[in-house]
Design an enzyme around this catalytic site. Structure first.
Site, PDB file in Angstrom:
ATOM      1  N   GLU A  53       0.869  -1.163   0.000  1.00  0.00           N
ATOM      2  CA  GLU A  53       0.000   0.000   0.000  1.00  0.00           C
ATOM      3  C   GLU A  53       0.916   1.226   0.000  1.00  0.00           C
ATOM      4  O   GLU A  53       1.815   1.318   0.835  1.00  0.00           O
ATOM      5  CB  GLU A  53      -0.885  -0.002   1.253  1.00  0.00           C
ATOM      6  CG  GLU A  53      -1.944   1.048   1.169  1.00  0.00           C
ATOM      7  CD  GLU A  53      -2.836   1.120   2.415  1.00  0.00           C
ATOM      8  OE1 GLU A  53      -2.743   0.237   3.283  1.00  0.00           O
ATOM      9  OE2 GLU A  53      -3.610   2.086   2.484  1.00  0.00           O
ATOM     10  N   ARG A  86       4.887 -13.222   9.457  1.00  0.00           N
ATOM     11  CA  ARG A  86       5.523 -11.947   9.166  1.00  0.00           C
ATOM     12  C   ARG A  86       6.794 -11.818   9.982  1.00  0.00           C
ATOM     13  O   ARG A  86       6.949 -12.445  11.027  1.00  0.00           O
ATOM     14  CB  ARG A  86       4.565 -10.780   9.412  1.00  0.00           C
ATOM     15  CG  ARG A  86       4.164 -10.560  10.843  1.00  0.00           C
ATOM     16  CD  ARG A  86       3.027  -9.556  10.949  1.00  0.00           C
ATOM     17  NE  ARG A  86       3.423  -8.209  10.583  1.00  0.00           N
ATOM     18  CZ  ARG A  86       2.824  -7.500   9.611  1.00  0.00           C
ATOM     19  NH1 ARG A  86       1.846  -8.001   8.923  1.00  0.00           N
ATOM     20  NH2 ARG A  86       3.223  -6.278   9.375  1.00  0.00           N
ATOM     21  N   LYS A 134       4.042   0.482   9.450  1.00  0.00           N
ATOM     22  CA  LYS A 134       4.176   1.777   8.785  1.00  0.00           C
ATOM     23  C   LYS A 134       3.506   2.877   9.599  1.00  0.00           C
ATOM     24  O   LYS A 134       3.948   4.018   9.589  1.00  0.00           O
ATOM     25  CB  LYS A 134       3.562   1.695   7.387  1.00  0.00           C
ATOM     26  CG  LYS A 134       4.519   1.067   6.389  1.00  0.00           C
ATOM     27  CD  LYS A 134       3.926   1.081   5.005  1.00  0.00           C
ATOM     28  CE  LYS A 134       2.849   0.035   4.898  1.00  0.00           C
ATOM     29  NZ  LYS A 134       2.336  -0.163   3.560  1.00  0.00           N
TER      30      LYS A 134
HETATM   31  P1  ATP Z   1       2.567  -2.531   7.976  1.00  0.00           P
HETATM   32  O1  ATP Z   1       1.857  -3.294   9.039  1.00  0.00           O
HETATM   33  O2  ATP Z   1       4.003  -2.350   8.233  1.00  0.00           O
HETATM   34  O3  ATP Z   1       1.896  -1.255   7.621  1.00  0.00           O
HETATM   35  P2  ATP Z   1       1.308  -3.777   5.803  1.00  0.00           P
HETATM   36  O4  ATP Z   1       1.106  -5.232   5.773  1.00  0.00           O
HETATM   37  O5  ATP Z   1       0.161  -2.935   6.096  1.00  0.00           O
HETATM   38  O6  ATP Z   1       2.531  -3.472   6.723  1.00  0.00           O
HETATM   39  P3  ATP Z   1       1.515  -3.510   2.999  1.00  0.00           P
HETATM   40  O7  ATP Z   1       1.993  -2.364   2.220  1.00  0.00           O
HETATM   41  O8  ATP Z   1       0.075  -3.822   2.940  1.00  0.00           O
HETATM   42  O9  ATP Z   1       1.955  -3.261   4.475  1.00  0.00           O
HETATM   43  O10 ATP Z   1       2.386  -4.790   2.707  1.00  0.00           O
HETATM   44  C1  ATP Z   1       2.749  -5.263   1.455  1.00  0.00           C
HETATM   45  C2  ATP Z   1       3.137  -6.709   1.572  1.00  0.00           C
HETATM   46  O11 ATP Z   1       4.218  -6.857   2.488  1.00  0.00           O
HETATM   47  C3  ATP Z   1       1.992  -7.538   2.103  1.00  0.00           C
HETATM   48  O12 ATP Z   1       1.879  -8.693   1.306  1.00  0.00           O
HETATM   49  C4  ATP Z   1       2.398  -7.880   3.498  1.00  0.00           C
HETATM   50  O13 ATP Z   1       1.911  -9.108   3.882  1.00  0.00           O
HETATM   51  C5  ATP Z   1       3.926  -7.853   3.432  1.00  0.00           C
HETATM   52  N1  ATP Z   1       4.487  -7.511   4.733  1.00  0.00           N
HETATM   53  C6  ATP Z   1       4.247  -6.403   5.457  1.00  0.00           C
HETATM   54  N2  ATP Z   1       4.889  -6.440   6.642  1.00  0.00           N
HETATM   55  C7  ATP Z   1       5.561  -7.609   6.669  1.00  0.00           C
HETATM   56  C8  ATP Z   1       6.410  -8.248   7.614  1.00  0.00           C
HETATM   57  N3  ATP Z   1       6.706  -7.687   8.793  1.00  0.00           N
HETATM   58  N4  ATP Z   1       6.935  -9.457   7.308  1.00  0.00           N
HETATM   59  C9  ATP Z   1       6.661 -10.022   6.129  1.00  0.00           C
HETATM   60  N5  ATP Z   1       5.870  -9.486   5.189  1.00  0.00           N
HETATM   61  C10 ATP Z   1       5.312  -8.293   5.443  1.00  0.00           C
HETATM   62 MG    MG Z   2      -1.615  -3.207   4.886  1.00  0.00          MG
END
Ligand code: ATP
Ligand code: MG
Length: 560
Positions: free
Chosen positions: A40, A268, A278
Site C-alpha cells: 500500500e 511476518r 508503517k
Molecule cells: P505494515 O503493518 O508495516 O503497515 P502492511 O502489511 O500494512 O505493513 P503492505 O503495504 O500492505 O503493508 O504490505 C505489502 C506486503 O508486504 C503484504 O503482502 C504484506 O503481507 C507484506 N508484509 C508487510 N509487513 C511484513 C512483515 N513484517 N513481514 C513479512 N511481510 C510483510
Molecule cells: Mg496493509
C-alpha cells in the site's frame, strides 16, 4: 508443528515453495507461477517487506517467471505518489525487478464496480445504511452470532439504484456501504456480511476525483490478483481468516479471469528492538524522533541503505530467517550477524579514533614521519592491497584505551604499561599530563621501542594488547554512532514513550589520511570499532560523515 513443516525441516524448500512445486508438477495453472508484491503506498518499505519481496520475487526468479509490483491504492486518504516512488526504488535496490509489470488496484476500479453490480444482481450484495457503530454491534462477537442488517432485505432494484447513486456522489461519507450477503452467523467473523465498498470523498493520487466510493482490501485484492493472472497470492498470517472471503469473492463473480489464484499465508517478520508497522514508523517521522523515512536508525529499506547495509546482507538475512507458518520475533543480533558477515569480505580495514586522547612519544624524533605499510585486509580474506600510514611523535589513541588505574586484566595502556600500536611500534606509558581543574588526563607520555617496528616481537617480554591509533596527520571527520531506537521491545501503542532519545551519538573523529579519498557510499571497517559508511547525502553537501553500520562483536579476540 504441522506435517508439512516437519517435512520442511528435512528439505531445503520452505512450505510455500513446496506447495508451488506440487502445483507445477500437476500442471495447475498450466504450470505457470506468477506472484505479486502488493504494497500500500502509504509509507516507506521496511525490512519486513523485504522478507515478502525476497519471497515473491525470489519465487518468480526460480520459475523464470515474473512478480508483479502492484500498488494497493484503495485508501486515498493515506496514500501518496512519494511513497510509490520510494517503494519502486527500494525494490530495485534490493535487487529485484517487476519486468514492466507495474499495476495499481485503481487500474481495476471500473471492473470492480461492474463485478459489484453483478453481485447485487445475483442477490449476493446489498447496500446497508447502518452507521459504523451499528455495523459493529450487529456483527456480534466471536462467541455470539451477529444479527442480519435491517437493510439486507432491500430489493435488487433498490440496491442497484443506491449503489449507482453512491458512485454518483449523491451521499456523504458513511451514509451507506455495500456489503456481501454471506452469513451473519458464520464462525468466521470476516464472513459476516463484510463490507465491499465505502464512501470516501477524497482525492485519489492516481485516479483523481473520479471516484468517491472505494473498494475494501478484501474485495479489491482477489479481483486484482485474478485480473493479473496471479497464481499464488502470498500474504502474511494475519490474513488467514480473510482467505475464506478471498475465495468467496472469486467463486461468486462470473468473469473470464486468466487464473484462479489462491492465497497462502506465512509468518511476518518481527524484529526486536524496533518497530515495523508503517503507522508507527510514520509517527516517528512525523513527530521528528528521526530525520525522515531514510533516517539510518529506522528499519526502513531506505534507512538501512543510508546506514550502509548492503542489499546482499538483507537478502541473506531474509533467507536465514526463512518462511514459517508461525510468528516469532527475531533478535537484532541475527540481522547484525548477516550485515557483518557480508561486509567482512567487502570493507577494507582502516584506522580512525572516535574519542581522541593525545599521546606524545618523547624519545621519537620531532620532525620525523615514517610511512608504515598497512594491509587493507586481514590474512583470512583473499584480497590484497595496502596503504601507507604515517607514524609521528604525536599521535592519538582512543580515550577508552587508557586508564590511569587499570585493573590487572586491562591489556591496553596505563602508567608503566606497554601496548602495541597496530602496524607500528610498542609504546610504554611513562607519565601523564592532566587538566589542573578537572584532573582529566589530557596527554599521555610514552617511549617507544625501535626494535618492535611493524609487528616485530619485543625481545624478552610479552605485549598482550594491540590498539588502534592515528597520527598527527589525521584528518577530521564526523562519525555517527547509532543504537537501538527503542529502549525495549514494545507492542503497545505507547511505544513513543519507549523511544531511546540517545540513539544517535555524533562524534568528531580523527581519521587516517588515506580516508581523504573516501567517496559517497564507501564502506570501511574501522579497526576494533565496526563497519562504517560514507553517508551519500552529506557527501553531496560537501561533508564527510560516516554512519556506523554495525559494531564488531569481538575485535581481534584479545582478552580485554
Ligand atoms: P505494515 O503493518 O508495516 O503497515 P502492511 O502489511 O500494512 O505493513 P503492505 O503495504 O500492505 O503493508 O504490505 C505489502 C506486503 O508486504 C503484504 O503482502 C504484506 O503481507 C507484506 N508484509 C508487510 N509487513 C511484513 C512483515 N513484517 N513481514 C513479512 N511481510 C510483510
Ligand atoms: Mg496493509
Amino acid at each position: 508443528m504441522t506435517e508439512i513443516e516437519k517435512k520442511d525441516e528435512t528439505t531445503s524448500k520452505d512450505f510455500i515453495r513446496r506447495i508451488i512445486e506440487e502445483d507445477v508438477a500437476i500442471g495447475k495453472n498450466k504450470g505457470k507461477v506468477i506472484t505479486r508484491f502488493p504494497p500500500e503506498p502509504n509509507g516507506f518499505l521496511h525490512i519486513g517487506h523485504a522478507k515478502s519481496i525476497c519471497l515473491n520475487f525470489g519465487i518468480a526468479n526460480e520459475y523464470n517467471s515474473v512478480c508483479h509490483l502492484r500498488f494497493d491504492d484503495t485508501d486515498p486518504t493515506k496514500e501518496d505518489v512519494i511513497y510509490e516512488k520510494a517503494i519502486q526504488e527500494d525494490v530495485h535496490w534490493l535487487g529485484f525487478d517487476w519486468q514492466g509489470k507495474l499495476f495499481h488496484a485503481s487500474d481495476y476500479f471500473e471492473k470492480m464496480y461492474e463485478y459489484a453490480v453483478q453481485l447485487i444482481q445475483n442477490g449476493k450484495a446489498y447496500v446497508c445504511s447502518l452507521n459504523e457503530e451499528e455495523i459493529r454491534r450487529y456483527r456480534g462477537t466471536v462467541t455470539t452470532p451477529g444479527a442480519v442488517s435491517p437493510f439486507a432485505t432491500r430489493s435488487v432494484e433498490e440496491n442497484l439504484d443506491l449503489f449507482r447513486r453512491m458512485r454518483n456522489k449523491e451521499f456523504p461519507d458513511g451514509a451507506h456501504v455495500l456489503r456481501a450477503r454471506i452469513d451473519m452467523a458464520s464462525p468466521n467473523m470476516k464472513m459476516r456480511d463484510p463490507l465491499l465498498y465505502r464512501i470516501r470523498h477524497a482525492h485519489h493520487y492516481k485516479a483523481g476525483d473520479r471516484w468517491c466510493i472505494y473498494p475494501m482490501y478484501d474485495y479489491a485484492h482477489p479481483i486484482s490478483d485474478a485480473i493479473e493472472g496471479i497464481t499464488h497470492s502470498i500474504c502474511t498470517l494475519e490474513f488467514e481468516n480473510n482467505r475464506e472471503l478471498y475465495d468467496w469473492v472469486l467463486d461468486n463473480i462470473k468473469a473470464n479471469f486468466p487464473s484462479r489464484p489462491h492465497q497462502y499465508e506465512f509468518a511476518r517478520l518481527d524484529l526486536q528492538h524496533t518497530v515495523m508497522s508503517k503507522r508507527k514508523l510514520l509517527q516517528l517521522v512525523e513527530n521528528k524522533y528521526v530525520d525522515g523515512w531514510d533516517d539510518p536508525r529506522l528499519p526502513t529499506i531506505a534507512g538501512l541503505r543510508r546506514r550502509g547495509c548492503t542489499p546482499e546482507a538483507i537478502r541473506k538475512f531474509c533467507e536465514m530467517v526463512g518462511i514459517a507458518k508461525s510468528n516469532s520475533s527475531v533478535e537484532m543480533g541475527q540481522f547484525e550477524f548477516c550485515v557483518r558477515d557480508d561486509l567482512n569480505t567487502k570493507a577494507p580495514r582502516v584506522m580512525a579514533v572516535l574519542k581522541p586522547l593525545k599521546v606524545v612519544i618523547d624519545n621519537y624524533p620531532e620532525e620525523e614521519t615514517e610511512w608504515l605499510d598497512a594491509s587493507y585486509w586481514p590474512h583470512d580474506i583473499p584480497k590484497t592491497g595496502s596503504r601507507k600510514i604515517p607514524f609521528t611523535r604525536e599521535l592519538y589513541i582512543e580515550k577508552d584505551d587508557f586508564l590511569e588505574n587499570p585493573p590487572k586484566d586491562f591489556y591496553r595502556l596505563g602508567p608503566g604499561k606497554e601496548v602495541r600500536l597496530r602496524y607500528g611500534y610498542c609504546i610504554t606509558c611513562t607519565h601523564v599530563e592532566k587538566d589542573p581543574k578537572t584532573q582529566e588526563v589530557t596527554v599521555v607520555h610514552c617511549t617507544y621501542d625501535p626494535a618492535t617496528k611493524s609487528g616485530n616481537a619485543p625481545i624478552g617480554r610479552k605485549v598482550k594488547g594491540t590498539i588502534h591509533w592515528v597520527s598527527s596527520q589525521a584528518i577530521p571527520g564526523e562519525v555517527r554512532l547509532l543504537s537501538s531506537l527503542l529502549n525495549d521491545t514494545v507492542s503497545s501503542d505507547d511505544f513513543l514513550s519507549q523511544v531511546n532519545l540517545h540513539s544517535r551519538e555524533i562524534v568528531q573523529a580523527l581519521l587516517e589520511p588515506s580516508l581523504r579519498d573516501a567517496k559517497a557510499g564507501d564502506r570501511y571497517q574501522f579497526e576494533r570499532l565496526g563497519y562504517f559508511f560514507v553517508d551519500p547525502q552529506f557527501f553531496q553537501e560537501g561533508k564527510l560523515v560516516f554512519n556506523r553500520i554495525v559494531s564488531l562483536k569481538d575485535s581481534w579476540k584479545k582478552k580485554e
